[in-house]
Enzyme design. Structure first.
Site, PDB file in Angstrom:
ATOM      1  N   HIS A  24      -3.509 -16.029  -2.914  1.00 63.09           N
ATOM      2  CA  HIS A  24      -3.231 -15.105  -4.010  1.00 63.09           C
ATOM      3  C   HIS A  24      -2.447 -15.775  -5.125  1.00 63.09           C
ATOM      4  O   HIS A  24      -2.285 -15.219  -6.190  1.00 63.09           O
ATOM      5  CB  HIS A  24      -2.476 -13.882  -3.492  1.00 63.09           C
ATOM      6  CG  HIS A  24      -3.255 -13.168  -2.419  1.00 63.09           C
ATOM      7  ND1 HIS A  24      -3.147 -13.514  -1.087  1.00 63.09           N
ATOM      8  CD2 HIS A  24      -4.174 -12.195  -2.484  1.00 63.09           C
ATOM      9  CE1 HIS A  24      -3.966 -12.752  -0.383  1.00 63.09           C
ATOM     10  NE2 HIS A  24      -4.604 -11.948  -1.205  1.00 63.09           N
ATOM     11  N   LYS A  81       0.837  -1.198   0.000  1.00 69.52           N
ATOM     12  CA  LYS A  81       0.000   0.000   0.000  1.00 69.52           C
ATOM     13  C   LYS A  81       0.872   1.249   0.000  1.00 69.52           C
ATOM     14  O   LYS A  81       1.845   1.325   0.760  1.00 69.52           O
ATOM     15  CB  LYS A  81      -0.872   0.032   1.253  1.00 69.52           C
ATOM     16  CG  LYS A  81      -1.900  -1.035   1.261  1.00 69.52           C
ATOM     17  CD  LYS A  81      -3.258  -0.475   0.940  1.00 69.52           C
ATOM     18  CE  LYS A  81      -4.226  -1.628   0.790  1.00 69.52           C
ATOM     19  NZ  LYS A  81      -5.431  -1.266   0.098  1.00 69.52           N
ATOM     20  N   SER A 129     -15.593 -16.064   0.744  1.00 67.19           N
ATOM     21  CA  SER A 129     -15.990 -16.197  -0.660  1.00 67.19           C
ATOM     22  C   SER A 129     -15.439 -17.486  -1.244  1.00 67.19           C
ATOM     23  O   SER A 129     -14.366 -17.956  -0.859  1.00 67.19           O
ATOM     24  CB  SER A 129     -15.489 -14.995  -1.461  1.00 67.19           C
ATOM     25  OG  SER A 129     -14.098 -14.895  -1.354  1.00 67.19           O
ATOM     26  N   GLU A 135      -5.018  -0.186   7.442  1.00 66.83           N
ATOM     27  CA  GLU A 135      -4.479   0.639   6.374  1.00 66.83           C
ATOM     28  C   GLU A 135      -4.577   2.146   6.573  1.00 66.83           C
ATOM     29  O   GLU A 135      -3.770   2.887   6.044  1.00 66.83           O
ATOM     30  CB  GLU A 135      -5.125   0.068   5.116  1.00 66.83           C
ATOM     31  CG  GLU A 135      -5.777   0.657   4.272  1.00 66.83           C
ATOM     32  CD  GLU A 135      -6.443  -0.130   3.179  1.00 66.83           C
ATOM     33  OE1 GLU A 135      -6.333  -1.348   3.038  1.00 66.83           O
ATOM     34  OE2 GLU A 135      -7.107   0.560   2.437  1.00 66.83           O
ATOM     35  N   ASP A 170     -15.722  -8.821   8.737  1.00 72.67           N
ATOM     36  CA  ASP A 170     -14.400  -8.614   8.151  1.00 72.67           C
ATOM     37  C   ASP A 170     -13.914  -7.196   8.374  1.00 72.67           C
ATOM     38  O   ASP A 170     -14.633  -6.238   8.091  1.00 72.67           O
ATOM     39  CB  ASP A 170     -14.451  -8.858   6.631  1.00 72.67           C
ATOM     40  CG  ASP A 170     -14.672 -10.321   6.298  1.00 72.67           C
ATOM     41  OD1 ASP A 170     -14.242 -11.176   7.085  1.00 72.67           O
ATOM     42  OD2 ASP A 170     -15.271 -10.599   5.238  1.00 72.67           O
ATOM     43  N   ILE A 178     -12.540 -18.227   4.567  1.00 72.78           N
ATOM     44  CA  ILE A 178     -12.691 -16.808   4.904  1.00 72.78           C
ATOM     45  C   ILE A 178     -14.007 -16.230   4.386  1.00 72.78           C
ATOM     46  O   ILE A 178     -14.425 -15.151   4.789  1.00 72.78           O
ATOM     47  CB  ILE A 178     -11.474 -16.001   4.391  1.00 72.78           C
ATOM     48  CG1 ILE A 178     -10.183 -16.622   4.893  1.00 72.78           C
ATOM     49  CG2 ILE A 178     -11.538 -14.548   4.807  1.00 72.78           C
ATOM     50  CD1 ILE A 178     -10.096 -16.794   6.401  1.00 72.78           C
TER      51      ILE A 178
HETATM   52  N1  GLN Z   1     -15.047 -12.417   3.385  1.00 75.62           N
HETATM   53  C1  GLN Z   1     -14.270 -11.833   2.333  1.00 75.62           C
HETATM   54  C2  GLN Z   1     -13.974 -12.885   1.286  1.00 75.62           C
HETATM   55  O1  GLN Z   1     -13.807 -13.987   1.621  1.00 75.62           O
HETATM   56  C3  GLN Z   1     -12.976 -11.241   2.828  1.00 75.62           C
HETATM   57  C4  GLN Z   1     -12.197 -10.589   1.739  1.00 75.62           C
HETATM   58  C5  GLN Z   1     -10.959  -9.877   2.200  1.00 75.62           C
HETATM   59  O2  GLN Z   1     -10.459 -10.104   3.252  1.00 75.62           O
HETATM   60  N2  GLN Z   1     -10.452  -9.010   1.409  1.00 75.62           N
HETATM   61  O3  GLN Z   1     -13.857 -12.617   0.112  1.00 75.62           O
HETATM   62 ZN    ZN Z   2      -8.423 -11.108   3.438  1.00 72.88          ZN
END
Ligand code: GLN
Ligand code: ZN
Length: 762
Positions: free
Chosen positions: A697, A114, A435, A607, A601, A433
């Site tokens: 990622h 960032k 999605s 940030e 979340d 997490i």
């Molecule tokens: N709950 C969101 C997902 O799983 C969290 C996304 C994130 O942390 N950027 O996509």
């Molecule tokens: Zn995340």
């Protein structure tokens, strides 16, 4: 009085640069095509600034991908793994930006971080012990020539040596001191070369001065510039700072070095005015005063800004009016905003409109102009009366909050016992997490619904099918705590913004996030409230399909605020509390509808941490942590609150994260090699934790051995009953054939470990 712009958006009114990059990356267009799009955009943006009467138009701020990457290339700081590829300069550039695939193993990209407290990401230069700086100024000089051909009144812009070195990553044993010595001659050479052009000003951007510096670091800064400013080759050198105040370096900047110009941000730089008033500024330094906010989209209030300018004029008569930072952080132009009412749009100023504002202010500071009063009155009208969508009920609720509303009862250890008893989860509970992969069908369903190609009923039926498949998959895999998959969401903030009163959406307000990626932040326009339940139906449906627990999935107030354009007429704290109240209602609704675990979340919590450590609590953490607690603390002891955070550098705010008083936190850590675990242990972290066990990622599928190894490393440091097992972020950017096997390996690893633990217990 002259006007100056620090930097301009480069993505293009219709995101031309994004599309040119993407087709180039797909191999559909040639390097020449890409370069000529870049050239056309630069030219268009320069002419735009020229037409608005800007006196010092930046040249060198344009980038095909990122300015830090450009600077690394300007200085010849290309790490050896890219040099070994022996590619053309352009291909080397993109190899550094995006990595390079070849038969005998991929070459990874530079990492991304960032850019200060913005939502822009820069590429982190890598300095190896063998790195040897060499000037490669061809690109910059070419742009200067382009600008000269247009007879532009320009100034050259380059990231300064100190910020470059402070933000670089050192891979070997050499330090910033070592590289400071070798970077000086290269910038000296740059000055010599630019001195031969017709340029008057060279701006060296040193935003790192708006953060804390140690005395040793400041010594490096002084050393570099003492050498550099000895011979200016006829150029005037501007030290351009932004994003905050320069409390640590003001004396050095004004009295120990011979800069010709100093750029200070009077919008985000809270102490800059006081520094100036207290210490003054020598008459031979031109003050570039950042008075037009480059970070937000509201119109400037001219009368207030004129007051500020008059204050500044008491201390200097060498004043240039400037943007507070690069306009990169706001959308391009209101020209393409077609959906919002004109009564709303008249309050907005995107980059182009900010140019006009600079010009207006320049006129208003002229001694006499017959139109002054009219211009001022028109502008005043924007700030008189009720501008915002006010909601007295929300204001009332905020006013009547007491400490009880921020405190979860009973204390965490007691809740933990109650929940353990009730949930009966196995050791090392597994979860994700939120999605699941956003496949083409998932996106098509949303797009079809949005463009009314299908009915709401059809949309819902299809989404329920995705949820049902997702639940079935998770059961089959053997996950313990399930999710519904978030198929209804385009983006974790936009989705909630769309369902909250007081939020607005632009049709084309794109802001570059990195490279070719742009985001369209919501605009907080009025008091925030929840119209009706947002996620409840989806969560309840998902829960109805399984005996296991399905987590309700929400975005937290701080993240929603941090990824939006906030109001300026009330404090960030007040906005955060308003959003928190809306989320709190959603939390309670989920609970009432039988959802036992709710995740809130806070991906973006870290940030917006103020750049100076001394400001962390009073200006941010005090209310940010409170906002999360306000959103989450209304539930019963037996309801389990999870939270999730991205970016693993929380070492410095670890106590604050514990103080959020969630029951479970999952976070990204796979990429940082689980280094956070040591901190968790050191501070005796109380929240149950799911350190991300693999990196979502990357498309790479981790083996179960490798995952087992990581879990063992965690168990080495953290108590078994505090540890959860999960990937390090949402799976939405992955494909199914990447996500499924990775999860399978994760479960295999956990089952194997549980078995070993059981055997050991016998
Ligand atoms: N709950 C969101 C997902 O799983 C969290 C996304 C994130 O942390 N950027 O996509
Ligand atoms: Zn995340």
């Amino acid at each position: 009085m002259k006007t100056s712009v620090i930097g301009f958006p480069r993505i293009g009114l219709h995101r031309e640069l994004k599309f040119a990059l993407e087709s180039f990356f797909r191999g559909e267009t040639s390097p020449q095509d890409l370069l000529s799009t870049g050239h056309a955009l630069r030219e268009r943006h320069w002419l735009q600034q020229q037409a608005s009467g800007i006196d010092l138009i930046p040249v060198g701020d344009f980038s095909l991908y990122d300015n830090m990457l450009d600077t690394a290339c300007l200085l010849g700081a290309v790490p050896s793994r890219y040099r070994a590829l022996d590619l053309s300069p352009l291909d080397t550039y993109f190899a550094m930006a995006r990595g390079y695939q070849r038969a005998n193993g991929d070459v990874r990209a530079l990492s991304m971080k960032k850019w200060f407290d913005t939502n822009y990401h820069y590429l982190v230069p890598e300095l190896e012990d063998t790195t040897c700086f060499h000037l490669h100024a061809d690109r910059l000089k070419q742009e200067i020539t382009e600008a000269a051909l247009l007879r532009l009144k320009s100034k050259a812009v380059v990231i300064g040596p100190y910020t470059f070195l402070r933000l670089a990553h050192y891979t070997g044993t050499k330090t910033i001191r070592d590289f400071a010595r070798t970077i000086i001659p290269v910038y000296q050479e740059l000055l010599a070369e630019l001195g031969q052009t017709s340029l008057e000003w060279l701006a060296l951007d040193e935003p790192i001065l708006a953060t804390d510096s140690t005395p040793e670091e400041l010594a490096v800064f002084r050393e570099i510039y003492q050498a550099l400013l000895q011979e200016k080759h006829g150029l005037k050198i501007l030290c351009q700072t932004y994003f905050g105040d320069v409390r640590d370096s003001y004396d050095i900047l004004t009295s120990q070095l011979s800069f010709d110009g100093l750029g200070l941000d009077f919008v985000a730089g809270k102490q800059n005015l006081a520094l100036l008033q207290e210490k003054g500024i020598p008459g031979n330094i031109t003050l570039f005063a950042g008075v037009i906010n480059g970070r937000n989209i509201w119109r400037n209030h001219y009368r207030k800004t004129l007051d500020l300018i008059h204050d500044l004029q008491r201390h200097t008569d060498q004043l240039v009016l400037s943007t507070s930072c690069s306009l990169l952080h706001v959308p391009m132009s209101l020209e393409t905003e077609t959906t919002l009412a004109s009564g709303i749009l008249k309050h907005f100023a995107f980059a182009n409109e900010k140019l006009q504002e600079l010009n207006d202010l320049k006129r208003l500071t002229a001694l006499y102009d017959p139109d002054h009063e009219q211009l001022l009155q028109q502008n005043d009208a924007l700030f008189n009366g009720t501008r915002y969508q006010a909601n007295p009920a929300v204001q009332q609720k905020i006013a009547s909050l007491t400490s009880i509303n921020f405190k979860r009862m009973p204390r965490r250890a007691v809740r933990e016992r109650i929940q353990r008893e009730l949930f009966q989860l196995p050791v090392l509970p597994t979860t994700t997490i939120g999605s699941f992969p956003q496949t083409a069908e998932v996106r098509k369903n949303r797009a079809d619904y949005k463009h009314k190609r299908i009915t709401p009923k059809q949309y819902i039926r299809q989404n329920k099918q995705f949820i049902a498949d997702c639940i079935q998959l998770q059961e089959k895999l053997g996950l313990d705590v399930l999710v519904h998959g978030e198929f209804e969401r385009n983006d974790m903030v936009e989705y909630f913004g769309e369902h909250l009163d007081g939020c607005l959406f632009t049709s084309n307000g794109w802001v570059q996030s990195y490279g070719s990626r742009c985001v369209k932040p919501p605009v907080i326009w009025g008091d925030i409230s929840r119209r009706s339940p947002i996620t409840v139906k989806w969560s309840v449906y998902a829960q109805s399909l399984t005996q296991r627990f399905v987590k309700g999935m929400l975005t937290g107030p701080v993240t929603i605020l941090n990824w939006s354009f906030p109001r300026e007429d009330i404090s960030l704290k007040e906005s955060a509390f308003q959003i928190a109240l809306a989320i709190r209602e959603e939390v309670l609704d989920l609970e009432q509808h039988g959802i036992r675990i709710i995740q809130i979340d806070e991906a973006a919590l870290r940030e917006k941490l103020p750049l100076h450590h001394a400001d962390w609590y009073p200006e941010y953490l005090d209310w940010a942590i409170a906002a999360f607690r306000l959103a989450s603390s209304g539930v019963r002891p037996e309801t389990q609150i999870h939270t999730h955070m991205c970016y693993s550098e929380f070492q410095d705010i670890i106590y604050d994260i514990d103080a959020m008083d969630a029951d479970v936190i999952t976070f990204e850590s796979a990429r940082s090699d689980l280094s956070l675990i040591d901190t968790l242990r050191a501070v005796n972290f109380q929240t149950q934790t799911g350190p991300g066990i693999y990196d979502i990622h990357s498309p790479r599928i981790p083996s179960s051995k490798e995952i087992e190894h990581s879990i063992l490393r965690i168990l080495d440091k953290l108590p078994l009953n505090k540890v959860w097992v999960n990937p390090d972020c949402g799976l939405k950017t992955r494909r199914n054939d990447e996500a499924t096997p990775s999860l399978k390996h994760m479960i295999t690893a956990v089952k194997h470990l549980r078995q070993k633990l059981a055997e050991a217990a016998q």
